[in-house]
Write a protein that holds these residues in place. Structure first.
Motif, mmCIF file in Angstrom:
data_model
loop_
_atom_site.group_PDB
_atom_site.id
_atom_site.type_symbol
_atom_site.label_atom_id
_atom_site.label_comp_id
_atom_site.label_asym_id
_atom_site.label_seq_id
_atom_site.Cartn_x
_atom_site.Cartn_y
_atom_site.Cartn_z
ATOM 1 N N GLY A 106 0.803 -1.252 0.072
ATOM 2 C CA GLY A 106 -0.018 -0.053 -0.098
ATOM 3 C C GLY A 106 0.845 1.229 -0.011
ATOM 4 O O GLY A 106 0.380 2.128 -0.951
ATOM 5 N N VAL A 107 1.820 1.403 0.889
ATOM 6 C CA VAL A 107 2.512 2.545 0.902
ATOM 7 C C VAL A 107 3.507 2.578 -0.313
ATOM 8 O O VAL A 107 3.500 3.880 -1.096
ATOM 9 C CB VAL A 107 3.880 2.436 2.061
ATOM 10 N N LYS A 108 3.954 1.582 -0.940
ATOM 11 C CA LYS A 108 4.672 1.555 -2.278
ATOM 12 C C LYS A 108 3.664 2.119 -3.408
ATOM 13 O O LYS A 108 4.194 2.884 -4.446
ATOM 14 C CB LYS A 108 5.220 0.273 -2.760
ATOM 15 N N MET A 109 2.344 1.824 -3.368
ATOM 16 C CA MET A 109 1.625 2.317 -4.344
ATOM 17 C C MET A 109 1.078 3.640 -4.157
ATOM 18 O O MET A 109 1.366 4.368 -5.185
ATOM 19 C CB MET A 109 0.120 1.450 -4.252
ATOM 20 N N ILE A 110 1.217 4.176 -2.908
ATOM 21 C CA ILE A 110 1.078 5.625 -2.645
ATOM 22 C C ILE A 110 2.504 6.396 -3.475
ATOM 23 O O ILE A 110 2.114 7.343 -3.821
ATOM 24 C CB ILE A 110 1.104 5.814 -1.249
ATOM 25 N N ASN A 111 3.755 5.859 -2.820
ATOM 26 C CA ASN A 111 4.893 6.387 -3.569
ATOM 27 C C ASN A 111 4.881 6.595 -4.836
ATOM 28 O O ASN A 111 5.336 7.444 -5.489
ATOM 29 C CB ASN A 111 5.869 5.672 -2.852
ATOM 30 N N GLU A 112 4.228 5.555 -5.672
ATOM 31 C CA GLU A 112 4.495 5.499 -6.972
ATOM 32 C C GLU A 112 3.443 6.228 -7.823
ATOM 33 O O GLU A 112 3.646 6.765 -8.843
ATOM 34 C CB GLU A 112 4.373 3.836 -7.485
ATOM 35 N N TYR A 113 2.142 6.087 -7.184
ATOM 36 C CA TYR A 113 1.025 6.778 -7.937
ATOM 37 C C TYR A 113 0.507 8.243 -7.531
ATOM 38 O O TYR A 113 -0.079 8.822 -8.123
ATOM 39 C CB TYR A 113 -0.185 5.952 -8.073
ATOM 40 N N LEU A 114 0.667 8.322 -6.163
ATOM 41 C CA LEU A 114 0.107 9.659 -5.725
ATOM 42 C C LEU A 114 0.708 10.862 -6.418
ATOM 43 O O LEU A 114 -0.119 11.862 -6.707
ATOM 44 C CB LEU A 114 0.369 9.727 -4.232
ATOM 45 N N PRO A 115 2.020 10.849 -6.425
ATOM 46 C CA PRO A 115 2.352 12.175 -7.122
ATOM 47 C C PRO A 115 2.010 12.247 -8.706
ATOM 48 O O PRO A 115 1.551 13.528 -8.943
ATOM 49 C CB PRO A 115 4.055 11.902 -7.078
ATOM 50 N N THR A 116 1.735 11.123 -9.248
ATOM 51 C CA THR A 116 1.208 11.167 -10.771
ATOM 52 C C THR A 116 -0.082 11.653 -10.683
ATOM 53 O O THR A 116 -0.515 12.574 -11.614
ATOM 54 C CB THR A 116 1.416 9.841 -11.299
ATOM 55 N N LEU A 117 -1.038 10.937 -9.645
ATOM 56 C CA LEU A 117 -2.361 11.568 -9.647
ATOM 57 C C LEU A 117 -2.447 13.011 -9.520
ATOM 58 O O LEU A 117 -3.380 13.635 -9.846
ATOM 59 C CB LEU A 117 -3.161 10.609 -8.693
ATOM 60 N N LYS A 118 -1.662 13.522 -8.388
ATOM 61 C CA LYS A 118 -1.864 14.998 -8.196
ATOM 62 C C LYS A 118 -1.510 15.563 -9.355
ATOM 63 O O LYS A 118 -1.783 16.610 -9.569
ATOM 64 C CB LYS A 118 -0.863 15.110 -6.885
ATOM 65 N N LYS A 119 -0.314 15.237 -10.144
ATOM 66 C CA LYS A 119 -0.133 15.885 -11.463
ATOM 67 C C LYS A 119 -1.127 16.140 -12.246
ATOM 68 O O LYS A 119 -1.461 17.069 -12.981
ATOM 69 C CB LYS A 119 1.122 15.436 -11.799
ATOM 70 N N ASP A 120 -1.775 14.984 -12.611
ATOM 71 C CA ASP A 120 -2.927 14.988 -13.569
ATOM 72 C C ASP A 120 -4.272 15.367 -13.125
ATOM 73 O O ASP A 120 -4.693 16.166 -13.937
ATOM 74 C CB ASP A 120 -2.929 13.305 -13.870
ATOM 75 N N LEU A 121 -4.346 15.251 -11.756
ATOM 76 C CA LEU A 121 -5.671 15.836 -11.587
ATOM 77 C C LEU A 121 -5.864 17.169 -10.864
ATOM 78 O O LEU A 121 -6.853 17.910 -10.758
ATOM 79 C CB LEU A 121 -6.480 14.582 -10.389
ATOM 80 N N LYS A 122 -4.814 17.581 -10.511
ATOM 81 C CA LYS A 122 -4.456 18.791 -9.785
ATOM 82 C C LYS A 122 -5.284 19.261 -8.699
ATOM 83 O O LYS A 122 -5.939 20.159 -8.830
ATOM 84 C CB LYS A 122 -4.721 19.926 -10.858
ATOM 85 N N PRO A 123 -5.500 18.423 -7.961
ATOM 86 C CA PRO A 123 -6.531 18.601 -6.585
ATOM 87 C C PRO A 123 -5.614 19.670 -5.559
ATOM 88 O O PRO A 123 -4.516 19.697 -5.639
ATOM 89 C CB PRO A 123 -6.462 17.411 -5.756
ATOM 90 N N VAL A 138 -0.502 -9.731 6.232
ATOM 91 C CA VAL A 138 -0.593 -8.970 5.139
ATOM 92 C C VAL A 138 0.110 -9.720 3.936
ATOM 93 O O VAL A 138 1.125 -10.234 4.076
ATOM 94 C CB VAL A 138 0.188 -7.628 5.369
ATOM 95 N N GLU A 139 -0.396 -9.496 2.743
ATOM 96 C CA GLU A 139 0.150 -10.153 1.527
ATOM 97 C C GLU A 139 1.371 -9.320 1.267
ATOM 98 O O GLU A 139 1.179 -8.111 1.099
ATOM 99 C CB GLU A 139 -0.931 -10.180 0.352
ATOM 100 N N GLU A 140 2.441 -9.979 0.862
ATOM 101 C CA GLU A 140 3.597 -9.132 0.630
ATOM 102 C C GLU A 140 4.084 -9.259 -0.921
ATOM 103 O O GLU A 140 4.950 -8.600 -1.520
ATOM 104 C CB GLU A 140 4.884 -9.807 1.412
ATOM 105 N N ASP A 141 3.229 -10.242 -1.725
ATOM 106 C CA ASP A 141 3.891 -10.614 -2.835
ATOM 107 C C ASP A 141 2.650 -10.344 -3.766
ATOM 108 O O ASP A 141 1.578 -9.942 -3.460
ATOM 109 C CB ASP A 141 3.972 -12.052 -3.161
ATOM 110 N N GLY A 142 2.890 -10.037 -5.246
ATOM 111 C CA GLY A 142 1.912 -9.671 -6.393
ATOM 112 C C GLY A 142 1.765 -8.347 -6.395
ATOM 113 O O GLY A 142 2.713 -7.391 -6.118
ATOM 114 N N GLY A 143 0.780 -8.074 -7.269
ATOM 115 C CA GLY A 143 0.402 -6.527 -7.575
ATOM 116 C C GLY A 143 -0.095 -5.830 -6.575
ATOM 117 O O GLY A 143 -0.443 -6.305 -5.545
ATOM 118 N N GLY A 144 -0.392 -4.490 -6.945
ATOM 119 C CA GLY A 144 -1.040 -3.630 -6.078
ATOM 120 C C GLY A 144 -2.278 -2.947 -6.778
ATOM 121 O O GLY A 144 -2.423 -3.131 -7.554
ATOM 122 N N ILE A 145 -3.040 -2.279 -5.654
ATOM 123 C CA ILE A 145 -4.282 -1.701 -6.115
ATOM 124 C C ILE A 145 -4.150 -0.530 -5.350
ATOM 125 O O ILE A 145 -3.790 -0.297 -4.153
ATOM 126 C CB ILE A 145 -5.420 -2.473 -5.761
#
Length: 266
Positions: free
Chosen positions: A14-31, A229-236
């Motif tokens: 979950g933290v990895k997904m935040i680090n990976e996608y939150l900056p991009t979402l903020k750049k694109d959505l401009k909240p 907590v699941e540590e393998d596989g993809g993220g959402i």
């Protein structure tokens, strides 16, 4: 005013997904404000610690909300009173609860109150959330321009009832806790945006973020089983974006869902 809200962050993925996608979402959505529920964000999926708090804030969160696992990591007691951007459910009983149940953020001359609230059905017996939020709104609603509520609750009925009860008094109420995004986003007649559950940010290949074999074993045997907590596989990563007018009324709400089957498209 555009609000970006990300659902329950679960474990390391979950933290990895935040680090990976939150900056991009903020750049694109401009909240103008970004809110993240971090109540499951430690590596063992319960509570939050200072390291993870800093990681989520550094990735772009303005406010972090919590829930029924707020106190599961004792480290929180050492820093929750020192930050106004980390809030816990408003309706914990007693007069000496650490931290705060809401915070106020100044954005381009407008004030938004962000409130964390917890339900009681099939959950711990906290104070009545209806009475507690009534009391708070009577105190602050004339001093802020917009009000966002993260309602951390188990049942769809309690979440829907609370949103209808508060319609017109708050800008938005979005549910957390059940980790599965619902498809019922709407604007109520008096201008309150609503979504029963925003979903989670964490492991995609588990059950609500936990290792699925353990969960299946529990269902099949009804024997005590350790949830890990699941540590393998993809993220959402699940979230929503809400547009709010200067009068505090919501005009639009839509959901966000990124996972291996739904790759991000800006």
């Amino acid at each position: 005013m555009k609000v970006l809200f990300i659902g329950d962050v679960v474990g390391n993925i979950g933290v990895k997904m935040i680090n990976e996608y939150l900056p991009t979402l903020k750049k694109d959505l401009k909240p103008q404000i970004t809110i993240v529920n971090g109540e499951n964000s430690t590596s063992f999926g319960r509570g939050i610690n200072k390291k993870v708090y800093k990681q989520i804030m550094s990735a772009g969160a303005d406010v972090i909300t919590l829930g029924n696992h707020a106190w599961n990591n004792e480290e929180i007691f050492s820093f929750i009173d020192d930050t106004k951007n980390l809030i816990r459910p408003l309706n914990f009983p007693g007069n000496k609860v650490p931290g705060n149940g809401y915070t106020t953020v100044n954005i381009n001359g407008k004030k938004m109150a962000v409130i964390n609230l917890q339900g009681r059905i099939f959950m711990d017996p906290l104070d009545d959330p209806f009475q507690r939020i009534d009391k708070l709104l009577n105190e602050i609603e004339n001093d802020v321009d917009m009000i966002f509520v993260d309602f951390h609750a188990e049942t769809t009925s309690e979440k829907q009832a609370m949103a209808m009860y508060l319609d017109g008094r708050i800008s938005a109420l979005v549910g957390t806790h059940t980790h599965v995004q619902t498809n019922d986003y709407r604007i109520f007649p008096k201008g309150t945006a609503f979504l029963t559950d925003v979903g989670m940010c964490g492991p995609y290949d588990g059950v609500l973020g936990m290792k699925y074999k353990n969960i299946i074993r529990r269902f099949k045997t009804q024997m005590p089983t350790r949830f890990e907590v699941e540590e393998d596989g993809g993220g959402i990563i699940s979230g929503c974006v809400i547009d709010i007018n200067n009068d505090g009324k919501a005009t639009h709400i839509n959901t966000i869902m990124i996972n291996p089957d739904r790759p991000y498209q800006n």
